[in-house]
Design an enzyme around this catalytic site. Structure first.
Site, mmCIF file in Angstrom:
data_model
loop_
_atom_site.group_PDB
_atom_site.id
_atom_site.type_symbol
_atom_site.label_atom_id
_atom_site.label_comp_id
_atom_site.label_asym_id
_atom_site.label_seq_id
_atom_site.Cartn_x
_atom_site.Cartn_y
_atom_site.Cartn_z
ATOM 1 N N ASP A 39 0.855 -1.184 0.000
ATOM 2 C CA ASP A 39 0.000 0.000 0.000
ATOM 3 C C ASP A 39 0.894 1.237 0.000
ATOM 4 O OD1 ASP A 39 -1.703 2.229 1.240
ATOM 5 O OD2 ASP A 39 -3.173 0.616 1.027
ATOM 6 N N ILE A 40 0.521 2.267 -0.757
ATOM 7 C CA ILE A 40 1.357 3.474 -0.826
ATOM 8 C C ILE A 40 1.207 4.370 0.413
ATOM 9 C CG2 ILE A 40 1.470 3.514 -3.345
ATOM 10 C CD1 ILE A 40 -0.623 5.829 -3.222
ATOM 11 N N ASN A 97 -13.096 -3.519 2.366
ATOM 12 C CA ASN A 97 -14.129 -2.488 2.468
ATOM 13 C C ASN A 97 -15.039 -2.606 1.249
ATOM 14 O OD1 ASN A 97 -12.926 -1.277 4.786
ATOM 15 N ND2 ASN A 97 -11.424 -0.320 3.454
ATOM 16 N N GLU A 105 -12.990 2.791 -1.310
ATOM 17 C CA GLU A 105 -12.549 3.959 -2.064
ATOM 18 C C GLU A 105 -12.148 3.641 -3.497
ATOM 19 O OE1 GLU A 105 -9.552 5.895 0.266
ATOM 20 O OE2 GLU A 105 -10.979 6.450 1.831
ATOM 21 N N VAL A 106 -11.767 2.399 -3.782
ATOM 22 C CA VAL A 106 -11.385 2.011 -5.141
ATOM 23 C C VAL A 106 -12.375 0.956 -5.622
ATOM 24 C CG1 VAL A 106 -9.571 1.016 -6.588
ATOM 25 C CG2 VAL A 106 -8.949 2.504 -4.670
ATOM 26 N N HIS A 110 -10.567 -5.589 -3.401
ATOM 27 C CA HIS A 110 -9.220 -5.708 -2.853
ATOM 28 C C HIS A 110 -9.290 -6.063 -1.379
ATOM 29 C CE1 HIS A 110 -10.391 -1.467 -2.414
ATOM 30 N NE2 HIS A 110 -9.560 -1.382 -1.381
ATOM 31 N N HIS A 112 -7.019 -5.857 2.130
ATOM 32 C CA HIS A 112 -5.865 -5.318 2.845
ATOM 33 C C HIS A 112 -5.359 -6.401 3.793
ATOM 34 C CE1 HIS A 112 -6.689 -0.966 1.970
ATOM 35 N NE2 HIS A 112 -7.925 -1.443 1.824
#
Length: 125
Positions: A39-40, A97, A105-106, A110, A112
């Site tokens: 993750d950035i 999420n 948010e995306v 995905h 995490h």
């Protein structure tokens, strides 16, 4: 901004662009079904993202449309990434999420993977 997980897949989302190699990422694992990368904006000492290679907005979308091989491959990839990161013994957290209430948010499914320290309670009380 949270997204609506029932919307159609958007090929311009950041994870689709990472999959196509248009945006760089620090990859830690890749196979036919999944890609994992750092993750950035990490929120734990270890913070990895695992995404399916297919065009899925949410867990519901994935469960309804992915074939058995994709589902098994993605789940196995998540486990492999956690093992390779050394997180199994001390423990780790998986988080997906989904939709607006889940603060997704995306608009690409995905997961995490958080680890490397005691993470505390799952949700604030």
């Amino acid at each position: 901004m949270p997204i609506d997980a029932t919307l159609p897949y958007d090929d311009t989302n950041i994870f689709a662009r990472i999959l196509r190699g248009e945006i760089p990422s620090t990859r830690v694992y890749e196979d036919a079904f999944a890609l994992a990368f750092h993750d950035i904006a990490p929120q734990a000492p270890t913070h990895l993202l695992v995404i399916p290679k297919g065009r899925y907005v949410s867990w519901d979308d994935f469960a309804a449309k992915a074939d058995d091989a994709e589902i098994a491959g993605f789940v196995r990839a998540v486990g492999h990434v956690a093992r390779e990161a050394g997180l199994v013994e001390p423990g780790y957290r998986l988080l997906a999420n989904i939709g607006g209430h889940g603060h997704q948010e995306v608009p690409h499914l995905h997961v995490h993977i958080f680890g490397g320290r005691q993470l505390g309670a799952m949700l604030p009380r």
